[in-house]
Design an enzyme around this catalytic site. Sequence first.
Site, PDB file in Angstrom:
ATOM      1  N   CYS A 115       0.816  -1.229   0.000  1.00  0.00           N
ATOM      2  CA  CYS A 115       0.000   0.000   0.000  1.00  0.00           C
ATOM      3  C   CYS A 115       0.845   1.272   0.000  1.00  0.00           C
ATOM      4  CB  CYS A 115      -0.954   0.009   1.182  1.00  0.00           C
ATOM      5  SG  CYS A 115      -2.113  -1.361   1.151  1.00  0.00           S
ATOM      6  N   HIS A 252      -3.150   7.461   2.477  1.00  0.00           N
ATOM      7  CA  HIS A 252      -3.566   6.139   1.988  1.00  0.00           C
ATOM      8  C   HIS A 252      -4.987   5.881   2.476  1.00  0.00           C
ATOM      9  CE1 HIS A 252      -3.826   2.046   0.987  1.00  0.00           C
ATOM     10  NE2 HIS A 252      -3.629   1.573   2.206  1.00  0.00           N
ATOM     11  N   ASN A 282      -9.942   0.331  -0.242  1.00  0.00           N
ATOM     12  CA  ASN A 282      -8.476   0.350  -0.197  1.00  0.00           C
ATOM     13  C   ASN A 282      -7.942  -0.244  -1.504  1.00  0.00           C
ATOM     14  OD1 ASN A 282      -5.763  -0.049   0.267  1.00  0.00           O
ATOM     15  ND2 ASN A 282      -6.019  -1.025   2.265  1.00  0.00           N
TER      16      ASN A 282
HETATM   17  O1  UT7 Z   1      -3.463  -0.701   3.889  1.00  0.00           O
HETATM   18  C1  UT7 Z   1      -3.176  -1.402   5.023  1.00  0.00           C
HETATM   19  C2  UT7 Z   1      -4.089  -2.594   5.004  1.00  0.00           C
HETATM   20  N1  UT7 Z   1      -5.064  -2.736   5.972  1.00  0.00           N
HETATM   21  C3  UT7 Z   1      -5.563  -1.876   6.882  1.00  0.00           C
HETATM   22  O2  UT7 Z   1      -5.188  -0.759   7.021  1.00  0.00           O
HETATM   23  C4  UT7 Z   1      -6.634  -2.398   7.762  1.00  0.00           C
HETATM   24  C5  UT7 Z   1      -6.407  -2.052   9.214  1.00  0.00           C
HETATM   25  N2  UT7 Z   1      -7.413  -2.596  10.067  1.00  0.00           N
HETATM   26  C6  UT7 Z   1      -8.717  -2.228  10.011  1.00  0.00           C
HETATM   27  O3  UT7 Z   1      -9.082  -1.419   9.211  1.00  0.00           O
HETATM   28  C7  UT7 Z   1      -9.670  -2.821  11.010  1.00  0.00           C
HETATM   29  O4  UT7 Z   1      -8.972  -3.521  12.006  1.00  0.00           O
HETATM   30  C8  UT7 Z   1     -10.721  -3.754  10.353  1.00  0.00           C
HETATM   31  C9  UT7 Z   1     -11.682  -2.940   9.533  1.00  0.00           C
HETATM   32  C10 UT7 Z   1     -10.031  -4.791   9.482  1.00  0.00           C
HETATM   33  C11 UT7 Z   1     -11.518  -4.483  11.413  1.00  0.00           C
HETATM   34  O5  UT7 Z   1     -12.133  -3.554  12.286  1.00  0.00           O
HETATM   35  P1  UT7 Z   1     -12.063  -3.789  13.866  1.00  0.00           P
HETATM   36  O6  UT7 Z   1     -12.857  -2.726  14.499  1.00  0.00           O
HETATM   37  O7  UT7 Z   1     -10.607  -3.884  14.231  1.00  0.00           O
HETATM   38  O8  UT7 Z   1     -12.809  -5.157  14.014  1.00  0.00           O
HETATM   39  P2  UT7 Z   1     -12.258  -6.538  14.601  1.00  0.00           P
HETATM   40  O9  UT7 Z   1     -11.231  -7.130  13.718  1.00  0.00           O
HETATM   41  O10 UT7 Z   1     -11.902  -6.304  16.024  1.00  0.00           O
HETATM   42  O11 UT7 Z   1     -13.564  -7.443  14.503  1.00  0.00           O
HETATM   43  C12 UT7 Z   1     -14.723  -7.150  15.281  1.00  0.00           C
HETATM   44  C13 UT7 Z   1     -15.786  -8.203  14.964  1.00  0.00           C
HETATM   45  C14 UT7 Z   1     -15.289  -9.640  15.035  1.00  0.00           C
HETATM   46  O12 UT7 Z   1     -16.308 -10.414  15.607  1.00  0.00           O
HETATM   47  P3  UT7 Z   1     -16.192 -10.893  17.151  1.00  0.00           P
HETATM   48  O13 UT7 Z   1     -14.925 -11.709  17.200  1.00  0.00           O
HETATM   49  O14 UT7 Z   1     -16.100  -9.643  17.945  1.00  0.00           O
HETATM   50  O15 UT7 Z   1     -17.438 -11.666  17.343  1.00  0.00           O
HETATM   51  C15 UT7 Z   1     -15.152 -10.022  13.580  1.00  0.00           C
HETATM   52  O16 UT7 Z   1     -15.336 -11.420  13.357  1.00  0.00           O
HETATM   53  O17 UT7 Z   1     -16.267  -8.013  13.616  1.00  0.00           O
HETATM   54  C16 UT7 Z   1     -16.266  -9.262  12.944  1.00  0.00           C
HETATM   55  N3  UT7 Z   1     -16.063  -9.014  11.526  1.00  0.00           N
HETATM   56  C17 UT7 Z   1     -17.061  -8.769  10.659  1.00  0.00           C
HETATM   57  N4  UT7 Z   1     -18.393  -8.691  10.831  1.00  0.00           N
HETATM   58  C18 UT7 Z   1     -19.129  -8.392   9.743  1.00  0.00           C
HETATM   59  C19 UT7 Z   1     -14.884  -8.957  10.851  1.00  0.00           C
HETATM   60  N5  UT7 Z   1     -15.114  -8.683   9.545  1.00  0.00           N
HETATM   61  C20 UT7 Z   1     -16.450  -8.555   9.418  1.00  0.00           C
HETATM   62  C21 UT7 Z   1     -17.275  -8.263   8.331  1.00  0.00           C
HETATM   63  N6  UT7 Z   1     -18.610  -8.179   8.546  1.00  0.00           N
HETATM   64  N7  UT7 Z   1     -16.800  -8.028   7.084  1.00  0.00           N
END
Ligand code: UT7
Length: 325
Positions: A115, A252, A282
Amino acid sequence: MSVVRAVVRGCGAYLPDNVVTNADLARRVDTSDEWIVSRTGIKQRHLVSGNEKTSDLALNAARAALDDAGLDAGDIDAIVLATTTPDETFPATATTVQAALGMTRGFAMDIQAVCSGFIFAMATANSYLITGQAETILVIGAETFSKILDWEDRTTCVLFGDGAGAVVLQSSPGSGTNADRGILVSKLHSDGRLHDALYVDGGPGSTQTTGFVRMQGREVFRHAVVNLTEIVREVLDEAGLGIDDVDWVVPHQANKRIIDGATKRLGLDPAKVVITVDHHANTSAASVPLALAEAVGDGRIKKGDLVLLEAMGGGFTWGANLVRW
Ligand code: UT7
């Protein structure tokens, strides 16, 4: 003191026609528009269809940038193309674009910094220009990230999109002050210890497959806010400038919450931040030049503005370019 500056002469972008909304994705994996918007700010993304390849997107963005600069392929000395999704393992996708443009001289190469690729490509092109190895360089960020996504993994497949953006950089004499047009400062970093937080689980030298994106989202998020805040401060310190001197920040576009977190820590006016993550998602190495082209195209970024480009990606890699437009 007279110096050589890499001045932006034109920019352009290209997005595939196929728009995929969050509702479309919710029919494919267990997710919802509400979850995606509230956690990321993403509402839709453009995805390639049929045989569209990274080089096709790159070529369209390159042509738009050349048109904007009033130049043609014969004026270009080099192509530096940032991508994580090359058409083939080799040759470089940049050489495919070189041939398609009808460019028969100079050189073309790919840059791999995920990225952060466009920031690294800008820094690389800047070095070639200030050392006199080229006078006019096409810098492209192009991705078909959809091709390395595991479409059954809802934690990653909802986050990314495809697209390409490009700029034409040309060497031009400057006075060595911050009043010069062109790239004033570039800073690059990487830390290979963080490999496992964001990587692709395959490759020609390991599995002989392409692999899929694997990510520890929270870990990436935490590092992104800290690293992007620090890189902005580092670049401004080097220039002897403060955050209020910046007219536009083009970050980004990974997650609106990451952008907001860094904006708040920096004490930056949110009205100066270009946001496209809502409609592009992204697009990895394409995200910064796509956002840049949008803000230039709609008249927000104008000649003479101080523009800060920053990104972070797998590796980890991160960096920033401070550019007088
Ligand atoms: O360019 C660099 C590349 N990447 C990034 O910059 C991404 C950086 N990270 C992020 O943007 C965030 O961490 C995410 C958007 C990926 C995730 O957001 P979060 O607030 O950190 O959520 P989380 O990973 O803590 O997940 C919370 C919950 C989980 O469920 P439980 O375990 O709490 O029951 C996940 O299983 O959300 C669930 N979850 C989803 N639910 C619905 C994860 N993905 C999804 C989804 N739809 N697509």
